[in-house]
Design a protein around this motif. Structure first.
Motif, mmCIF file in Angstrom:
data_model
loop_
_atom_site.group_PDB
_atom_site.id
_atom_site.type_symbol
_atom_site.label_atom_id
_atom_site.label_comp_id
_atom_site.label_asym_id
_atom_site.label_seq_id
_atom_site.Cartn_x
_atom_site.Cartn_y
_atom_site.Cartn_z
ATOM 1 N N SER A 89 0.767 -1.249 0.044
ATOM 2 C CA SER A 89 0.114 0.100 -0.043
ATOM 3 C C SER A 89 0.804 1.380 0.022
ATOM 4 O O SER A 89 0.479 2.363 -0.791
ATOM 5 C CB SER A 89 -0.857 0.116 1.368
ATOM 6 N N LYS A 90 2.096 1.354 0.467
ATOM 7 C CA LYS A 90 2.843 2.404 0.879
ATOM 8 C C LYS A 90 3.379 3.054 -0.561
ATOM 9 O O LYS A 90 3.723 3.871 -0.650
ATOM 10 C CB LYS A 90 3.978 2.254 1.711
ATOM 11 N N GLN A 91 3.456 1.966 -1.487
ATOM 12 C CA GLN A 91 4.040 2.341 -2.836
ATOM 13 C C GLN A 91 2.876 3.733 -3.306
ATOM 14 O O GLN A 91 3.361 4.444 -4.304
ATOM 15 C CB GLN A 91 4.103 1.281 -3.945
ATOM 16 N N PHE A 92 1.585 3.576 -2.883
ATOM 17 C CA PHE A 92 0.764 4.681 -3.485
ATOM 18 C C PHE A 92 0.701 5.769 -2.627
ATOM 19 O O PHE A 92 0.062 6.736 -2.798
ATOM 20 C CB PHE A 92 -0.766 3.997 -3.746
ATOM 21 N N LEU A 93 1.280 5.650 -1.404
ATOM 22 C CA LEU A 93 1.076 6.732 -0.220
ATOM 23 C C LEU A 93 2.295 7.344 -0.021
ATOM 24 O O LEU A 93 2.564 8.413 0.546
ATOM 25 C CB LEU A 93 0.674 6.134 0.906
ATOM 26 N N SER A 94 3.650 6.806 -0.635
ATOM 27 C CA SER A 94 4.799 7.536 -0.206
ATOM 28 C C SER A 94 5.109 8.703 -0.864
ATOM 29 O O SER A 94 5.830 9.599 -0.622
ATOM 30 C CB SER A 94 5.934 6.550 -0.641
ATOM 31 N N GLY A 95 4.149 8.957 -1.908
ATOM 32 C CA GLY A 95 4.459 10.259 -2.722
ATOM 33 C C GLY A 95 5.625 10.100 -3.848
ATOM 34 O O GLY A 95 5.918 10.986 -4.768
ATOM 35 N N MET A 96 6.196 8.822 -3.954
ATOM 36 C CA MET A 96 6.988 8.524 -4.814
ATOM 37 C C MET A 96 6.454 7.767 -6.193
ATOM 38 O O MET A 96 5.176 7.311 -6.009
ATOM 39 C CB MET A 96 8.193 7.481 -4.546
ATOM 40 N N ASP A 97 6.929 7.794 -7.325
ATOM 41 C CA ASP A 97 6.479 7.002 -8.606
ATOM 42 C C ASP A 97 6.650 5.504 -8.012
ATOM 43 O O ASP A 97 7.695 5.014 -7.148
ATOM 44 C CB ASP A 97 7.467 7.207 -9.833
ATOM 45 N N THR A 98 5.686 4.576 -8.229
ATOM 46 C CA THR A 98 5.684 3.416 -7.824
ATOM 47 C C THR A 98 6.851 2.434 -8.258
ATOM 48 O O THR A 98 7.412 1.506 -7.625
ATOM 49 C CB THR A 98 4.290 2.681 -8.281
ATOM 50 N N VAL A 99 7.416 2.782 -9.599
ATOM 51 C CA VAL A 99 8.657 2.071 -9.767
ATOM 52 C C VAL A 99 9.779 2.513 -9.022
ATOM 53 O O VAL A 99 10.706 1.826 -8.645
ATOM 54 C CB VAL A 99 8.979 2.573 -11.435
ATOM 55 N N ASP A 100 9.894 3.651 -8.606
ATOM 56 C CA ASP A 100 11.112 4.191 -7.814
ATOM 57 C C ASP A 100 11.007 3.587 -6.683
ATOM 58 O O ASP A 100 11.823 3.223 -5.906
ATOM 59 C CB ASP A 100 10.968 5.887 -7.736
ATOM 60 N N TYR A 101 9.764 3.555 -5.909
ATOM 61 C CA TYR A 101 9.402 2.891 -4.698
ATOM 62 C C TYR A 101 10.058 1.346 -4.747
ATOM 63 O O TYR A 101 10.482 1.029 -3.815
ATOM 64 C CB TYR A 101 7.920 3.025 -4.414
ATOM 65 N N TYR A 102 9.777 0.808 -5.808
ATOM 66 C CA TYR A 102 10.228 -0.528 -5.792
ATOM 67 C C TYR A 102 11.690 -0.546 -5.756
ATOM 68 O O TYR A 102 12.487 -1.431 -5.073
ATOM 69 C CB TYR A 102 9.954 -1.282 -7.385
ATOM 70 N N TYR A 103 12.574 0.405 -6.278
ATOM 71 C CA TYR A 103 13.940 0.199 -6.162
ATOM 72 C C TYR A 103 14.412 0.579 -4.934
ATOM 73 O O TYR A 103 15.518 0.160 -4.479
ATOM 74 C CB TYR A 103 14.426 1.475 -7.474
ATOM 75 N N GLU A 104 13.598 1.303 -4.433
ATOM 76 C CA GLU A 104 14.115 1.760 -2.791
ATOM 77 C C GLU A 104 13.781 0.301 -2.060
ATOM 78 O O GLU A 104 14.561 0.071 -1.198
ATOM 79 C CB GLU A 104 13.183 2.813 -2.375
ATOM 80 N N MET A 105 12.810 -0.404 -2.203
ATOM 81 C CA MET A 105 12.432 -1.429 -1.598
ATOM 82 C C MET A 105 13.581 -2.505 -1.774
ATOM 83 O O MET A 105 14.049 -3.316 -1.147
ATOM 84 C CB MET A 105 11.338 -2.189 -1.727
ATOM 85 N N ARG A 106 14.067 -2.702 -3.208
ATOM 86 C CA ARG A 106 15.188 -3.421 -3.741
ATOM 87 C C ARG A 106 16.306 -3.041 -2.788
ATOM 88 O O ARG A 106 17.021 -3.962 -2.579
ATOM 89 C CB ARG A 106 15.183 -3.513 -4.972
ATOM 90 N N GLU A 107 16.648 -1.878 -2.762
ATOM 91 C CA GLU A 107 17.972 -1.508 -2.024
ATOM 92 C C GLU A 107 17.873 -1.962 -0.600
ATOM 93 O O GLU A 107 18.885 -2.387 0.035
ATOM 94 C CB GLU A 107 18.031 0.138 -2.114
ATOM 95 N N LEU A 108 16.537 -1.892 0.040
ATOM 96 C CA LEU A 108 16.359 -2.399 1.408
ATOM 97 C C LEU A 108 16.728 -3.764 1.495
ATOM 98 O O LEU A 108 17.348 -4.427 2.515
ATOM 99 C CB LEU A 108 15.248 -2.110 2.122
ATOM 100 N N PHE A 109 16.248 -4.383 0.596
ATOM 101 C CA PHE A 109 16.420 -5.943 0.372
ATOM 102 C C PHE A 109 17.972 -6.239 0.428
ATOM 103 O O PHE A 109 18.465 -7.168 0.924
ATOM 104 C CB PHE A 109 15.596 -6.667 -0.735
ATOM 105 N N ASN A 110 18.728 -5.727 -0.449
ATOM 106 C CA ASN A 110 19.867 -5.833 -0.629
ATOM 107 C C ASN A 110 20.903 -5.466 0.496
ATOM 108 O O ASN A 110 21.833 -5.667 0.802
ATOM 109 C CB ASN A 110 20.684 -5.204 -1.760
ATOM 110 N N LYS A 111 20.263 -4.575 1.270
ATOM 111 C CA LYS A 111 21.044 -4.299 2.619
ATOM 112 C C LYS A 111 20.925 -5.254 3.834
ATOM 113 O O LYS A 111 21.413 -5.226 4.745
ATOM 114 C CB LYS A 111 20.785 -2.685 2.922
ATOM 115 N N GLY A 112 19.895 -6.239 3.681
ATOM 116 C CA GLY A 112 19.811 -7.079 4.417
ATOM 117 C C GLY A 112 18.539 -6.939 4.891
ATOM 118 O O GLY A 112 18.101 -7.955 5.875
ATOM 119 N N GLU A 113 17.473 -6.281 4.739
ATOM 120 C CA GLU A 113 16.304 -5.862 5.407
ATOM 121 C C GLU A 113 15.315 -6.893 4.732
ATOM 122 O O GLU A 113 14.236 -6.352 4.271
ATOM 123 C CB GLU A 113 15.847 -4.389 5.103
ATOM 124 N N SER A 114 15.662 -8.194 4.541
ATOM 125 C CA SER A 114 14.971 -9.176 3.740
ATOM 126 C C SER A 114 13.998 -9.967 4.647
ATOM 127 O O SER A 114 13.793 -11.187 4.952
ATOM 128 C CB SER A 114 15.848 -9.907 3.112
#
Length: 288
Positions: A89-114
């Motif tokens: 749901s946050k991808q629609f509420l963050s104020g970011m483009d949903t694609v940019d939001y994905y890449y932010e989540m991917r960065e968290l994943f790669n930092k170990g927030e899996s």
């Protein structure tokens, strides 16, 4: 077999969900344990549980976040749904483009927030349902810009259904496949869907680890010596093009080709070709 709706958590490239009925027809009548050393999202075990083909499972994968996601789904499906819904749901509420939001989540994943729900969101939004890794071990698959990922309510329904099928019946592991094979014994059925030849190396690798061909053959010979039944999905062909080396005849396996549908790549190129996957049955499964 009776047609039963079989749940699946998320699209996953290489999943045998659609081929499960064809593969399961070669199962022995009695299975003490069904073991998947390369389980992915566990499509074969889910199918087997839904059709009461087995009541005891080992799901293993070298990809730890995938195993953690499955464990959460099976043991705490409602919590997985709630956490996934927050991220989705946050991808629609963050104020970011949903694609940019994905890449932010991917960065968290790669930092170990899996955390399991984050892994699930990444899988739900990656292109072609394919997790790929670069040479540094970071997940680098692009976002599917056409979709927002599986809706939370669909995730909830499937997760609860999977939990009802597998909870209390499955042991989840994150080990090298050879260690899992050492735990097997006669009466088990081992279904293996290993990384296919030629897709586990390079910058677009679909897998964390490659699988040396000769080492894998030795592992299958080990199972033969222990009289343990196994089924292997391994490469195949599209049209007149064959992929990878066949497993050696010395293993005594029966080699079948099962139709996996029309080739999407051939369709894009204006051609019509069908893909067939190799299926290898161990010696005892050939009887009859």
């Amino acid at each position: 077999m009776k047609m039963i709706k079989v749940p699946h958590l998320v699209q996953y490239q290489g999943s045998k969900r659609l081929l499960a009925p064809k593969i399961a027809q070669f199962f022995p009548q009695k299975i003490e344990r069904l073991i998947e050393p390369f389980c992915g999202v566990g499509a074969i075990s889910i199918y087997a549980a839904a059709h009461s083909l087995c009541n005891n499972f080992i799901l293993n994968d070298i990809n730890g976040p995938i195993v953690d996601m499955l464990e959460e789904c099976i043991n705490s499906p409602e919590r997985l749904y709630r956490e996934y819904k927050k991220i989705w749901s946050k991808q629609f509420l963050s104020g970011m483009d949903t694609v940019d939001y994905y890449y932010e989540m991917r960065e968290l994943f790669n930092k170990g927030e899996s955390i399991p729900a984050l892994t699930l969101f990444i899988l739900a939004r990656v292109a072609k349902g394919a997790i790929r890794y670069n040479s540094s071990g970071d997940m680098n698959q692009i976002c599917d810009k056409r979709r927002f990922g599986t809706k939370p309510e669909t995730i909830k329904n499937n997760a609860v259904a999977m939990s009802s099928l597998l909870k209390g019946k499955v042991c989840l592991q994150n080990k090298d496949y050879k260690d899992i094979l050492k735990e097997s014994k006669p009466g088990d059925l081992i279904y293996m869907d290993p990384p296919y030849q030629g897709v586990a190396r390079g910058l677009s690798s679909r897998y964390i680890n490659s699988l040396p061909f000769d080492e894998f053959v030795e592992s299958l010979d080990f199972l033969n010596q222990k009289h343990i039944d196994f089924i292997v999905s391994y490469d195949g062909k599209t049209g007149n093009k064959t992929f990878g080396k066949n497993l050696p005849e010395s293993l005594g396996c029966k080699h079948l080709l099962i139709e996996a549908g029309r080739s999407s790549q051939a369709t894009l190129n204006g051609k019509e070709a069908y893909t067939y996957e190799s299926l290898y049955l161990s010696k005892n499964l050939m009887k009859g």
